[in-house]
Design a protein around this motif. Structure first.
Motif, PDB file in Angstrom:
ATOM      1  N   UNK A  64       0.843  -1.190   0.000  1.00  0.00           N
ATOM      2  CA  UNK A  64       0.000   0.000   0.000  1.00  0.00           C
ATOM      3  C   UNK A  64       0.877   1.238   0.000  1.00  0.00           C
ATOM      4  N   UNK A  65       0.744   2.075  -1.008  1.00  0.00           N
ATOM      5  CA  UNK A  65       1.416   3.372  -1.006  1.00  0.00           C
ATOM      6  C   UNK A  65       0.491   4.343  -0.284  1.00  0.00           C
ATOM      7  N   UNK A  66       0.777   4.547   1.007  1.00  0.00           N
ATOM      8  CA  UNK A  66      -0.093   5.292   1.903  1.00  0.00           C
ATOM      9  C   UNK A  66      -0.661   4.338   2.933  1.00  0.00           C
ATOM     10  N   UNK A  67      -0.601   4.718   4.204  1.00  0.00           N
ATOM     11  CA  UNK A  67      -1.071   3.830   5.277  1.00  0.00           C
ATOM     12  C   UNK A  67      -2.127   4.510   6.144  1.00  0.00           C
ATOM     13  N   UNK A  68      -2.975   5.304   5.527  1.00  0.00           N
ATOM     14  CA  UNK A  68      -4.034   5.991   6.257  1.00  0.00           C
ATOM     15  C   UNK A  68      -5.211   5.082   6.559  1.00  0.00           C
ATOM     16  N   UNK A  69      -6.356   5.680   6.825  1.00  0.00           N
ATOM     17  CA  UNK A  69      -7.504   4.906   7.299  1.00  0.00           C
ATOM     18  C   UNK A  69      -8.034   3.933   6.254  1.00  0.00           C
ATOM     19  N   UNK A  70      -7.982   4.302   4.978  1.00  0.00           N
ATOM     20  CA  UNK A  70      -8.462   3.394   3.926  1.00  0.00           C
ATOM     21  C   UNK A  70      -7.583   2.154   3.862  1.00  0.00           C
ATOM     22  N   UNK A  71      -6.267   2.371   3.819  1.00  0.00           N
ATOM     23  CA  UNK A  71      -5.329   1.256   3.787  1.00  0.00           C
ATOM     24  C   UNK A  71      -5.476   0.379   5.024  1.00  0.00           C
ATOM     25  N   UNK A  72      -5.642   1.008   6.178  1.00  0.00           N
ATOM     26  CA  UNK A  72      -5.763   0.250   7.418  1.00  0.00           C
ATOM     27  C   UNK A  72      -6.998  -0.633   7.428  1.00  0.00           C
ATOM     28  N   UNK A 108       4.880   4.937   4.116  1.00  0.00           N
ATOM     29  CA  UNK A 108       4.463   6.271   4.532  1.00  0.00           C
ATOM     30  C   UNK A 108       5.701   7.153   4.668  1.00  0.00           C
ATOM     31  N   UNK A 109       5.520   8.383   5.029  1.00  0.00           N
ATOM     32  CA  UNK A 109       6.607   9.365   4.974  1.00  0.00           C
ATOM     33  C   UNK A 109       7.852   8.916   5.739  1.00  0.00           C
ATOM     34  N   UNK A 110       7.668   8.473   6.974  1.00  0.00           N
ATOM     35  CA  UNK A 110       8.816   8.160   7.823  1.00  0.00           C
ATOM     36  C   UNK A 110       8.972   6.668   8.125  1.00  0.00           C
ATOM     37  N   UNK A 111       8.147   5.833   7.506  1.00  0.00           N
ATOM     38  CA  UNK A 111       8.219   4.411   7.812  1.00  0.00           C
ATOM     39  C   UNK A 111       7.615   4.080   9.170  1.00  0.00           C
ATOM     40  N   UNK A 112       6.641   4.875   9.590  1.00  0.00           N
ATOM     41  CA  UNK A 112       6.022   4.696  10.906  1.00  0.00           C
ATOM     42  C   UNK A 112       5.220   3.398  10.952  1.00  0.00           C
ATOM     43  N   UNK A 113       5.469   2.588  11.975  1.00  0.00           N
ATOM     44  CA  UNK A 113       4.724   1.342  12.145  1.00  0.00           C
ATOM     45  C   UNK A 113       3.229   1.637  12.226  1.00  0.00           C
ATOM     46  N   UNK A 114       2.445   0.793  11.571  1.00  0.00           N
ATOM     47  CA  UNK A 114       1.001   0.985  11.503  1.00  0.00           C
ATOM     48  C   UNK A 114       0.304  -0.344  11.746  1.00  0.00           C
ATOM     49  N   UNK A 161       9.312   6.635   2.826  1.00  0.00           N
ATOM     50  CA  UNK A 161       9.140   7.035   1.439  1.00  0.00           C
ATOM     51  C   UNK A 161      10.432   6.878   0.638  1.00  0.00           C
ATOM     52  N   UNK A 162      11.569   7.104   1.279  1.00  0.00           N
ATOM     53  CA  UNK A 162      12.847   6.979   0.583  1.00  0.00           C
ATOM     54  C   UNK A 162      13.169   5.523   0.218  1.00  0.00           C
ATOM     55  N   UNK A 163      12.420   4.575   0.804  1.00  0.00           N
ATOM     56  CA  UNK A 163      12.614   3.156   0.505  1.00  0.00           C
ATOM     57  C   UNK A 163      11.530   2.598  -0.407  1.00  0.00           C
ATOM     58  N   UNK A 183      -2.569   7.135  -1.865  1.00  0.00           N
ATOM     59  CA  UNK A 183      -1.932   8.400  -1.520  1.00  0.00           C
ATOM     60  C   UNK A 183      -2.911   9.556  -1.684  1.00  0.00           C
ATOM     61  N   UNK A 184      -2.856  10.550  -0.800  1.00  0.00           N
ATOM     62  CA  UNK A 184      -3.634  11.772  -1.051  1.00  0.00           C
ATOM     63  C   UNK A 184      -3.015  12.512  -2.230  1.00  0.00           C
ATOM     64  N   UNK A 185      -3.852  13.256  -2.969  1.00  0.00           N
ATOM     65  CA  UNK A 185      -3.319  14.005  -4.101  1.00  0.00           C
ATOM     66  C   UNK A 185      -2.823  15.369  -3.630  1.00  0.00           C
ATOM     67  N   UNK A 186      -1.530  15.612  -3.816  1.00  0.00           N
ATOM     68  CA  UNK A 186      -0.901  16.894  -3.519  1.00  0.00           C
ATOM     69  C   UNK A 186       0.050  17.216  -4.664  1.00  0.00           C
TER      70      UNK A 186
END
Length: 313
Positions: A140-148, A165-171, A180-182, A197-200
């Motif tokens: 999943x590219x993005x680990x927000x509520x939909x992905x969860x 996710x941005x910092x590789x935060x455990x979810x 993201x760099x990985x 991913x959100x569109x920005x």
């Protein structure tokens, strides 16, 4: 305090807003005329009336509560200049969209669309090249509520659930989350790649020709976020050349998808009309958030889902 709704949730629900202390005005988002707009409103609950409604004409507008998750369509500068609080419906569609992702994974792996086409032609034809979800990796590219919500529902399938996710935060519900760099490592191992991913400005065409080339040629793609997070031209070429095996696409760079798009004719592509968020519970969930935020707002308490317009989420 006056609140403007561009959707009528019914007498009982609207009376509950009045009971909070609001004067309620309702206009039909799809049909209103500029003369019908109560510009003295201090709160507005809406989806996207902004192509016919001038935010600068509201002298006292303090809060816009969206019924959508995305907000790329809002007049950002006008809202920032007037210091209007913007809240979205993050999480409101996560359950049906999570289910939609699981459905797409199953349809792609079990070639459900092909069997449906065979049924219409009364064709009895065995396919010996179906695959299982068991043991496969879904990224999943993005680990927000939909992905969860999707990841939670995939636990019983015994898949390897990976997130970025941005910092590789455990979810919760993810076996591994990369920063993201990985992202290259995460994409390379995916049997299924899900765009959430959100569109920005930063995510515009995030999945481009280079990143598509990192995917396995047996991998499949699902997009339920925004069409613009993928370079559609590059994706079309990857699907035509079978650089990737298939896709389930609910969103597109331009909607409705043009009848001239080559994607319509591809037998390895499932297309749906930006429908993943729909369920019979959508109005209830939308209204529940609106009610809680309007209650908090009139009581000067913190709001849910306040977004950072400059960051894009």
């Amino acid at each position: 305090m006056k609140v403007l709704f561009t959707y009528d949730y019914g007498k009982e629900k609207m009376d509950s807003i009045r009971a909070l202390g609001y004067e309620v005005e309702i206009i039909d988002e799809g049909r209103f005329t500029p003369e019908q707009v109560p510009y003295d409103s201090e709160v507005m609950c809406c989806y996207n009336p902004f192509d016919r409604l001038d935010i600068t004409k509201f002298p006292n507008l303090k809060l816009i509560q969206l019924s959508s998750i995305g907000f790329d369509f809002i007049p950002k500068e006008d809202i920032l200049n007037k210091s209007i609080i913007l809240s979205n419906n993050r999480g409101g569609y996560s359950i049906p969209m999570g289910e939609w992702i699981v459905m797409n994974l199953l349809m792609l792996s079990r070639k459900a669309v092909k069997f449906w086409d065979n049924k219409k032609e009364k064709k009895w034809k065995l396919d010996s090249k179906l695959t299982e979800l068991y043991g496969k990796t879904v990224t999943f590219l993005g680990t927000g509520t939909i992905s969860s919500e999707a990841a939670k529902r995939l636990q019983g399938f015994e898949m390897n659930v990976v997130g970025v996710n941005t910092k590789g935060t455990d979810t919760l519900y993810f076996d591994k989350v990369y920063a993201l760099e990985e992202v290259k490592t995460a994409i390379e191992q995916a049997d299924y790649l899900v765009m959430v991913l959100p569109f920005t400005e930063r995510t515009n065409h995030f999945l481009d020709k280079e990143k598509l080339s990192w995917m396995k040629n047996t991998a499949m793609l699902i997009n339920v976020s925004r069409g613009n997070v993928i370079d559609e031209v590059a994706l079309t070429e990857a699907l035509k050349s079978k650089t990737i095996a298939g896709a389930a696409l609910d969103v597109f760079e331009e909607e409705p998808l043009s009848s001239e798009s080559e994607l319509w004719e591809m037998d390895n592509v499932f297309i749906s009309p930006h429908n993943s968020w729909i369920s019979e519970q959508r109005d209830n969930r939308r209204f529940n958030l609106i009610y809680e935020n309007l209650k908090a707002f009139i009581q000067n308490k913190p709001l849910k889902n306040v977004v950072d317009i400059k960051r894009g989420y």
